[in-house]
Motif scaffolding. Sequence first.
Motif, PDB file in Angstrom:
ATOM      1  N   GLN A  54       0.924  -1.155   0.106  1.00 31.70           N
ATOM      2  CA  GLN A  54      -0.320   0.032   0.080  1.00 31.70           C
ATOM      3  C   GLN A  54       0.602   1.205   0.174  1.00 31.70           C
ATOM      4  N   GLN A  55       2.146   1.136   0.258  1.00 30.32           N
ATOM      5  CA  GLN A  55       2.964   2.769   0.644  1.00 30.32           C
ATOM      6  C   GLN A  55       3.261   2.527  -1.231  1.00 30.32           C
ATOM      7  N   GLN A  56       3.370   1.138  -1.292  1.00 33.20           N
ATOM      8  CA  GLN A  56       4.207   1.793  -2.593  1.00 33.20           C
ATOM      9  C   GLN A  56       3.704   2.733  -3.652  1.00 33.20           C
ATOM     10  N   GLN A  57       2.310   1.844  -3.512  1.00 36.49           N
ATOM     11  CA  GLN A  57       1.227   2.721  -4.382  1.00 36.49           C
ATOM     12  C   GLN A  57       0.474   4.250  -4.284  1.00 36.49           C
ATOM     13  N   GLN A  58       0.490   4.214  -3.015  1.00 38.99           N
ATOM     14  CA  GLN A  58       0.616   5.758  -2.859  1.00 38.99           C
ATOM     15  C   GLN A  58       1.629   6.333  -2.913  1.00 38.99           C
ATOM     16  N   ALA A  59       2.879   6.261  -2.738  1.00 38.02           N
ATOM     17  CA  ALA A  59       4.169   6.954  -3.696  1.00 38.02           C
ATOM     18  C   ALA A  59       4.104   7.087  -5.019  1.00 38.02           C
ATOM     19  N   GLY A  60       3.592   5.896  -5.824  1.00 39.45           N
ATOM     20  CA  GLY A  60       3.850   6.316  -7.053  1.00 39.45           C
ATOM     21  C   GLY A  60       2.433   7.007  -7.334  1.00 39.45           C
TER      22      GLY A  60
END
Length: 294
Positions: free
Chosen positions: A267-273
């Motif tokens: 979820q953190q990676q998707q939010q960063a993208g």
Amino acid sequence: MSFASTPVTRTLVLGLVGSSIAASLFDIKHYFYISVGTHILQYRQTWRALIWQLCYTNSSEVLFAAMTLYNLRVVEQLWGSRKYASFVLVTGLLSSIIPPVLLTAVIRPLTWGVFDFLPAGPTPIIFAILAQYHAMVPHIYQYKVALSTGPPPSRTGGSSSSSGNNAEDVPGLVFSDKSTKYLMALQLALFQWPGSLLGAAVGWLVGQAWRSELIPGALTRWRVPGWVVGMRSVKSGSSDRFEGMRRRLESEGASTGATASGLQQQQQQQQAGIEASRRRTMGQQLLDEVRGAF
């Protein structure tokens, strides 16, 4: 209607029936009753005071004693097997010694040797248990056995509505659901009276003394070891089950934590993208679309 959760009652019933049958088969019933003049005063067989409650000498007493013990098993269910077994042992010891001593020192001299016989059987122990049943277990219902078939007498000075037949006005005997237990025990006390009646009276008084805390506290607080009633195996089995459950919960908690941490990273990676795409300018977005077209 079974011996579920009452191992002490089951042992008492089976032991009483087995010992009575064995005494009859081996022809040793004459060792269990007490004749004060012959056994105590003449031959000094004081050891009879320790064994006279181990069995009965006739089948009728065995039948009524087994039924009474079975019907009184609710005392063990309320107390627990360990306390019940301790109570039976303590009251059995006291009620084994008191009747022979009382018969030898008091009753026989007062009756000029007429009252000399003490029959075999654990009648005192049964009446000690019956005293606890009487105090602990309330009756569920009551019923009346009418002594006459005629109408009840009318009330004088009462209202006309209450002058009719009333069950409370009918003369009769009132019983309860507990009466059958008392009647079976009473029959047991009268089989070989007056000796059996003496044992029943002493057993009832010992049971009441236990309940009224008139017996020394060291005896009332004493408990048999747990393994006597099977508490050790049950405790170890429960601890093993609880230990296995704890380990499963810990392993499931660890796997759940690892899964949750992986989902959190994704979820953190998707939010960063998403945030990186939002920071691009309008010109960069147009160039990306043109490059995708070619």
